[in-house]
Design an enzyme around this catalytic site. Sequence first.
Site, short mmCIF file in Angstrom:
data_model
loop_
_atom_site.label_atom_id
_atom_site.label_comp_id
_atom_site.label_asym_id
_atom_site.label_seq_id
_atom_site.Cartn_x
_atom_site.Cartn_y
_atom_site.Cartn_z
CG HIS A 187 -16.74 7.57 -0.28
ND1 HIS A 187 -18.04 7.71 0.17
CD2 HIS A 187 -16.14 8.76 -0.04
CE1 HIS A 187 -18.20 8.93 0.65
NE2 HIS A 187 -17.07 9.59 0.54
CB CYS A 485 -30.74 1.46 -11.93
SG CYS A 485 -30.84 -0.15 -11.13
#
Length: 556
Positions: A187, A485
């Site tokens: 995160h 990606c």
Amino acid sequence: MTPAPLTGIGVGGGTAWGPVARMAPPPALPAPREVAAAESPAEAAAARAALTAVADDLARRAAAADGEAADVLTALGMMAADPALADSAEAKVCEGRDAPHALAEAFAGFAATLRAAGGYFAERVADLDDLRDRAVAHALGLPMPGLPDPGHPYVLVAADLSPADTALLDPARVRALVTEEGGPTSHTAILAKILGLPAVVACEGAALLTDGSPVLVDGGAGTVLTDPSPEQVAGAAAEEERRRRTAAASSGPGRTADGHPVRLMVNLGAPHELAAAAEADSEGVGLFRTEFLYLDRATAPGAEEQREAYRRVFDAFAGRRVVVRTLDAGADKPLPFATAADEPNPALGVRGLRTAVRHPELLDTQLAAVAHAARATGAEVWVMAPMVSVPAEARAFAEQARSHGLRTAGAMVEVPAAALRAGQLAEECDFLSIGTNDLAQYAFAADRMLGSLAALLDPWQPALLELVRQSAEAGTAHGRPVGVCGEAASDPLLALVLVGLGVTSLSAAPGCLAGVRGSLASRTLAECRELAGLALAAPDAAGARRAVTAAARPAA
């Protein structure tokens, strides 16, 4: 003698310097106190009041925030307000616990349940830990833990950052992030890239940094220099200014200094991200994650709901390409209507495209909805399947996509088997897209959620880059574009290596594109290939980063 810099994993580009401000540690529980029966009602009320105070505080913060910050804070507030949590704490009080210990035990029970569920649910354990610390602090009459406020800009140092903390982080005050835990897909790492902050995670020496001590953080090199000299700070400032000028000077389609095209695209994974993604100077969406439609619900979304959600994205990118990843359920994203709850190892179980074998209607409905939405807009819509392992899966997916009128169908390369047979995959579909996060996890047998293995998941790992090279060369041989990606695509220096390996497009967070575009514009394709060779020849991730950094450093 200048001390050696602390090292970790760099996840945010650029450099920054300033005094350290440490995150306050969680409140320490005092020795347990036996609660008599007559005291139980008061202790139970204190435990419930603590949970209510935490929920109310988070609700106030959510009301003052917007976008993702508001969503995160609202979700945390709802967790704190869960009646089952208060009931569990009260039950512990009835067993003789005082309010702080009753709260700690109640949260521990909930955390154990989520941890046992694994995947996405296990990730929420960190949220519970943060809520526990806040509730216990309130019960003890202590300030709630949170971000420091020294009254001046600072470098934030912490064991790790909670969602509530990161949701409120102000980049005007926080110059850089340094954490002892975390990894390249944590995160904290994702937040640093969104905000454009230099960051170093999994930095063991961070525990030794003290409040007020000056540090120089290099997010590209993954280093933290303590007590930097004025000359070192000045040199870093000059390099940072040069980097920013380079990024600001380039715009439009990505290309190297000698004109070799490299398509630059954005990643998109939630409705609140759409406006910023559409406004970014990009050539479209390289990874449209569709899981937001499926998570946190008991049944799959219907065709009409899906069509409307896809149409909004396609309309926002009219005239540009949008690459849609079909449902990637399983592992860290379990769904009650698509994945089994009793898989002993979900990361190696039925996930991604494999769910279509068990529930074919999910993929069929999604492809039909994507095709219907695409016909009504001006976007160039491609679709790709996650977790493709063998060529037959790529062929079946491409045939199914084309049966719905979707002309361009691709496969994601996320497992080593796909990379090793990339040529055969390329024969069966129209393009390949490399997801470096999962590819690293499976290549190194290292759980991407386990912070202690973060070094193995560093996208600079030469073995990972070798799999990227094989995939890119196979795509070139068959005339197929091959993109990246995963998080690797957001690193301006690593982008040079990826292009040198043969990658034709890069997809990253919108805030990262300017740095990547500027970096590419400063190097020829031949130079990128030379840098790629240095990275492949290195013994490990740190060595690869050092070799490429040294070779790419501008001449004095």
